[in-house]
Design a protein around this motif. Structure first.
Motif, short mmCIF file in Angstrom:
data_model
loop_
_atom_site.label_atom_id
_atom_site.label_comp_id
_atom_site.label_asym_id
_atom_site.label_seq_id
_atom_site.Cartn_x
_atom_site.Cartn_y
_atom_site.Cartn_z
N PHE A 31 0.82 -1.22 0.00
CA PHE A 31 0.00 0.00 0.00
C PHE A 31 0.85 1.27 0.00
CE2 PHE A 31 -4.01 -1.95 2.24
CZ PHE A 31 -4.11 -2.88 1.22
N CYS A 32 2.05 1.20 0.60
CA CYS A 32 2.89 2.39 0.76
C CYS A 32 4.07 2.44 -0.22
CB CYS A 32 3.41 2.49 2.19
SG CYS A 32 2.10 2.70 3.42
N GLY A 33 4.14 1.47 -1.14
CA GLY A 33 5.15 1.53 -2.20
C GLY A 33 6.56 1.21 -1.75
N ILE A 34 6.71 0.29 -0.78
CA ILE A 34 8.04 -0.10 -0.33
C ILE A 34 8.19 -1.62 -0.43
CG2 ILE A 34 8.20 1.88 1.22
CD1 ILE A 34 7.65 -0.04 3.58
N CYS A 35 9.34 -2.14 -0.02
CA CYS A 35 9.59 -3.58 -0.03
C CYS A 35 9.47 -4.14 1.38
CB CYS A 35 10.99 -3.88 -0.57
SG CYS A 35 11.28 -3.29 -2.25
N GLY A 36 8.99 -5.37 1.49
CA GLY A 36 8.88 -6.01 2.79
C GLY A 36 9.03 -7.52 2.66
N LEU A 37 9.60 -8.14 3.68
CA LEU A 37 9.84 -9.58 3.66
C LEU A 37 9.26 -10.24 4.90
CD1 LEU A 37 11.33 -12.13 2.43
CD2 LEU A 37 13.22 -11.53 3.96
N LYS A 38 8.44 -11.27 4.68
CA LYS A 38 7.99 -12.15 5.77
C LYS A 38 8.82 -13.43 5.68
CE LYS A 38 5.19 -15.44 5.44
NZ LYS A 38 5.94 -16.51 6.14
N PRO A 39 9.75 -13.65 6.60
CA PRO A 39 10.56 -14.87 6.54
C PRO A 39 9.79 -16.10 7.02
CG PRO A 39 11.64 -13.10 7.79
CD PRO A 39 10.21 -12.74 7.65
N THR A 40 10.44 -17.25 6.94
CA THR A 40 9.93 -18.47 7.56
C THR A 40 9.88 -18.27 9.07
OG1 THR A 40 11.19 -19.65 5.85
CG2 THR A 40 10.28 -20.98 7.65
N GLU A 41 8.88 -18.87 9.72
CA GLU A 41 8.79 -18.74 11.16
C GLU A 41 10.07 -19.24 11.82
OE1 GLU A 41 5.62 -19.71 14.76
OE2 GLU A 41 5.76 -21.10 13.08
N HIS A 42 10.57 -18.46 12.80
CA HIS A 42 11.77 -18.75 13.59
C HIS A 42 13.08 -18.48 12.85
CE1 HIS A 42 9.28 -20.21 16.77
NE2 HIS A 42 8.83 -21.24 16.07
N ARG A 43 13.03 -17.96 11.61
CA ARG A 43 14.31 -17.57 10.98
C ARG A 43 14.90 -16.38 11.73
NH1 ARG A 43 17.27 -18.09 5.79
NH2 ARG A 43 19.35 -18.02 6.70
N ILE A 44 14.04 -15.52 12.25
CA ILE A 44 14.44 -14.41 13.11
C ILE A 44 13.76 -14.61 14.46
CG2 ILE A 44 14.38 -11.91 13.46
CD1 ILE A 44 14.34 -11.55 10.46
N SER A 45 14.44 -14.30 15.54
CA SER A 45 13.89 -14.51 16.87
C SER A 45 12.63 -13.68 17.10
CB SER A 45 14.92 -14.14 17.93
OG SER A 45 14.35 -14.21 19.22
N CYS A 90 23.05 -13.74 12.65
CA CYS A 90 24.44 -13.78 13.12
C CYS A 90 24.54 -14.61 14.40
CB CYS A 90 24.95 -12.36 13.37
SG CYS A 90 24.03 -11.50 14.67
N GLN A 91 25.76 -14.82 14.85
CA GLN A 91 25.98 -15.66 16.03
C GLN A 91 25.32 -15.08 17.28
OE1 GLN A 91 27.49 -18.69 15.62
NE2 GLN A 91 26.65 -19.04 17.67
N ASP A 92 25.25 -13.75 17.36
CA ASP A 92 24.60 -13.13 18.52
C ASP A 92 23.15 -13.59 18.63
OD1 ASP A 92 26.74 -11.59 19.53
OD2 ASP A 92 26.44 -10.10 17.95
N MET A 93 22.43 -13.61 17.51
CA MET A 93 21.04 -14.05 17.55
C MET A 93 20.94 -15.53 17.89
SD MET A 93 17.92 -13.71 14.82
CE MET A 93 17.66 -12.00 15.28
N PHE A 94 21.82 -16.34 17.30
CA PHE A 94 21.78 -17.77 17.55
C PHE A 94 22.08 -18.08 19.03
CE2 PHE A 94 23.59 -17.85 12.99
CZ PHE A 94 22.35 -17.56 12.46
N ASP A 95 22.94 -17.27 19.64
CA ASP A 95 23.27 -17.47 21.06
C ASP A 95 22.13 -16.99 21.97
OD1 ASP A 95 25.73 -18.51 20.39
OD2 ASP A 95 26.81 -16.61 20.69
N LEU A 96 21.52 -15.87 21.61
CA LEU A 96 20.46 -15.30 22.45
C LEU A 96 19.17 -16.11 22.40
CD1 LEU A 96 21.04 -11.53 21.63
CD2 LEU A 96 21.21 -12.55 23.90
N ASP A 97 18.90 -16.74 21.27
CA ASP A 97 17.66 -17.51 21.12
C ASP A 97 17.97 -18.85 20.45
OD1 ASP A 97 15.17 -18.56 20.76
OD2 ASP A 97 14.30 -16.78 19.82
N PRO A 98 18.07 -19.92 21.23
CA PRO A 98 18.39 -21.23 20.65
C PRO A 98 17.29 -21.80 19.77
CG PRO A 98 17.89 -21.42 23.00
CD PRO A 98 17.97 -19.97 22.69
N ASN A 99 16.09 -21.18 19.78
CA ASN A 99 15.02 -21.62 18.89
C ASN A 99 15.24 -21.20 17.44
OD1 ASN A 99 13.23 -22.92 20.81
ND2 ASN A 99 12.85 -20.88 21.64
N VAL A 100 16.17 -20.28 17.23
CA VAL A 100 16.51 -19.84 15.87
C VAL A 100 17.59 -20.77 15.32
CG1 VAL A 100 17.46 -17.97 14.46
CG2 VAL A 100 15.92 -17.44 16.37
#
Length: 582
Positions: free
Chosen positions: A257-271, A308-318
């Motif tokens: 609606f606002c003329g930009i780009c957006g991405l919905k990843p697979t669930e749990h790809r991002i914490s 990155c490793q920071d995310m993988f360390d902070l959330d083991p579900n990712v």
């Protein structure tokens, strides 16, 4: 003597018991009314405090900008705002631009945009402290110095996460969400929170606390929802990068609606840790956190930074899957499935035109396009998606709205949730002779009778996903090109045409990564074709009324890949963006 008094009192009560009993219901009723009045008074107080806090935050933004300008009189905003994300990133990494110059420029621009469309709800004043820390420890992460806006439901320590409900304004977040922590570690600077729809179950963008957000292209139109504040701010050029959430298209519709780009990843790809939702525990439909920006390269760099490793360390579900540059930068020709309508919801003519024009460009570039036969989308909407989301019979939603002010864009949904199940079923029985889709929607919001039924539904969903994947493999398809909902509807119409989300919610149901890329604008010919089409249902007729007057508004297409193939999805989005911009 005392015993005589008690005896006399009991005798009097025995003789006059009927008047005393009559007083009981009145007393109970009065107590209940007093309780309701007290709760609603608290709600009004919380809303007033939140609105005052927002005004104070805006004044802090103005103060910060004025102070920076006084200290740096030779620096201009244009030297920052004129840069693409790619150039802005390069200049920050090379030291040609300072993070202070960029941050305060975008604080000023965000204020300007929100004065026009009402998209910012909070200033993250801690960004000023973060700048000072970056000076003391100038470690340059991949997003060093990039200002980032975040949707209101993403926890940021010391700030409200209300989801548009006054009931959640009684306390502030006690810590940052994982995604905010990772952004900071990568050098990004979260600086504002943006508006959303109350409950995040509407694709408009309004709530009783922060009111209605408007579309930066046309103030009569919605920016989409529920991440409409992000869409409006980035679309109005008040932010270069933001994060939204997506349960049924809440990133992709505002982006479209606002003329930009957006991405919905697979669930749990991002914490999703400390990213709030209205219906926690709902597992039938995948909700996801994802980036929004003005071009695909920005999304790709953002994904590379946060995976990155920071995310993988902070959330083991990712899962520890770093961004695959090789896939994103590949030049290999793709085999692309496509469709220009889903067989359930009659699309706006511009949606079909955008797909077919993009198809021709892709074919001319050497890619192979194959028509993709969709499964029964109507059955997926009513027998699986709605049934799963409202498996509790709307019990959790009723609880959330119990004492709250209800946004005008949600009155129909809340009224239905509050209607007893038996009455809903009777309504559906009579409605089916007039509008079968509305009747099915009502029936599917009545809930699931047992745990066994819920498990059976989950099996049905899994089988649907397997059949879809098998169809793609049978046709040897890498990615799918399909319509994105558009153009933006007139404010107030989304709640009346909720089934139009079929084009986006399908990929939450499948848990596929999906993104949108703006490729065109609505033309006079599109508007003419709209007037010649005959809507099939009452809801489609309402949708067509809502999208009228859309000439000049942006139109996007949707790009889809298989689960965990975000890099391929982005690579396809980049190809579409490159060809259409040429």
């Amino acid at each position: 003597m005392a015993l005589d008094c008690v005896s006399s009192y009991l005798h009097a009560l025995k003789e006059n018991w009927q008047p005393v009993l009559l007083l009981v219901p009145y007393s109970v009723g009065a107590a209940a009314l007093a309780y309701v009045w007290q709760k609603r008074k608290e709600v009004r107080t919380w809303i007033k405090v939140a609105q005052e806090n927002r005004e104070r935050a805006f004044r802090e933004m103005e103060r910060a900008v004025e102070q920076f300008k006084k200290q740096n009189p030779g620096l201009t905003s244009e030297s920052v705002l004129s840069l693409s994300f790619k150039d802005l990133h390069k200049n920050l990494q090379d030291g040609q631009l300072s993070p202070e110059h960029v941050l305060y420029t975008y604080i000023e621009k965000a204020l300007e945009v929100t004065n026009q469309v009402n998209c910012v709800v909070d200033y993250l004043q801690e960004c000023e402290q973060q700048l000072q820390e970056m000076k003391r420890n100038p470690r340059k992460g991949l997003l060093y110095g990039i200002p980032v806006s975040i949707k209101e439901n993403i926890d940021y320590k010391g700030h409200y996460t209300s989801l548009g409900f006054a009931r959640f304004l009684d306390k502030k977040a006690s810590e940052d969400s994982v995604v905010v922590k990772v952004l900071k570690k990568q050098g990004a600077i979260p600086f504002v929170k943006t508006n959303l729809s109350q409950s995040m179950l509407s694709y408009d963008c309004s709530n009783p606390i922060y009111k209605q957000t408007k579309n930066p292209w046309n103030p009569k139109k919605t920016p989409g929802g529920s991440s409409g504040g992000e869409g409006a701010l980035i679309g109005g050029e008040g932010s270069v990068l933001g994060f939204g959430t997506d349960l049924a298209g809440s990133i992709r519709m505002p982006s479209s609606f606002c003329g930009i780009c957006g991405l919905k990843p697979t669930e749990h790809r991002i914490s999703k840790h400390l990213v709030r939702t209205t219906t926690p525990g709902q597992k039938s439909l995948a909700s996801m956190l994802g980036p929004m920006a003005r071009d695909v390269d920005s999304l790709a760099l953002c994904m590379k930074a946060v995976l990155c490793q920071d995310m993988f360390d902070l959330d083991p579900n990712v899962p520890p899957l770093p961004f695959n540059d090789e896939v994103y930068n590949s030049k290999k020709k793709l085999r692309i499935g496509y469709y220009d309508r889903d067989g359930f919801w009659l699309p706006h003519p511009s949606m079909r035109r955008a797909v077919m024009e993009t198809k021709k460009l892709l074919e001319a570039a050497g890619h192979t396009l194959v028509q993709f036969p969709l499964p029964d989308v109507e059955d997926a909407i009513y027998s699986m998606i709605r049934k799963g989301v409202f498996a509790d019979g709307c019990a959790v939603l009723r609880e959330k709205f119990e004492w709250d002010v209800i946004d005008p864009n949600l009155t129909e949904m809340v009224a239905l949730c509050r209607t007893p199940v038996l009455i809903r079923k009777v309504m559906a029985f009579f409605l089916k002779f007039w509008d079968k889709n509305t009747a099915r929607s009502i029936v599917m919001s009545c809930g699931i009778r047992s745990v066994k039924d819920l498990w059976s539904l989950h099996v049905k969903i899994e089988n649907f996903q397997k059949e879809f994947v098998n169809q793609m493999r049978k046709l040897e398809i890498d990615v799918i090109l399909c319509p994105a909902l558009g153009p933006a509807l007139t404010i107030g119409y989304p709640q009346k045409a909720s089934d139009a989300i079929s084009y986006t919610v399908l990929y939450n149901h499948l848990n596929f990564p999906a993104g949108v890329v703006p490729v065109s604008k609505v033309t006079e010919e599109d508007e003419k074709q709209l007037s010649l089409q005959t809507p099939q249902t009452r809801l489609e007729k309402i949708f067509y009324e809502g999208v009228k007057g859309g000439v000049g508004l942006p139109i996007a297409v949707q790009c889809v890949a298989l689960p965990w193939q975000e890099e391929l999805c982005l690579r396809f989005m980049k190809e579409v963006e490159t060809l259409t911009r040429k």
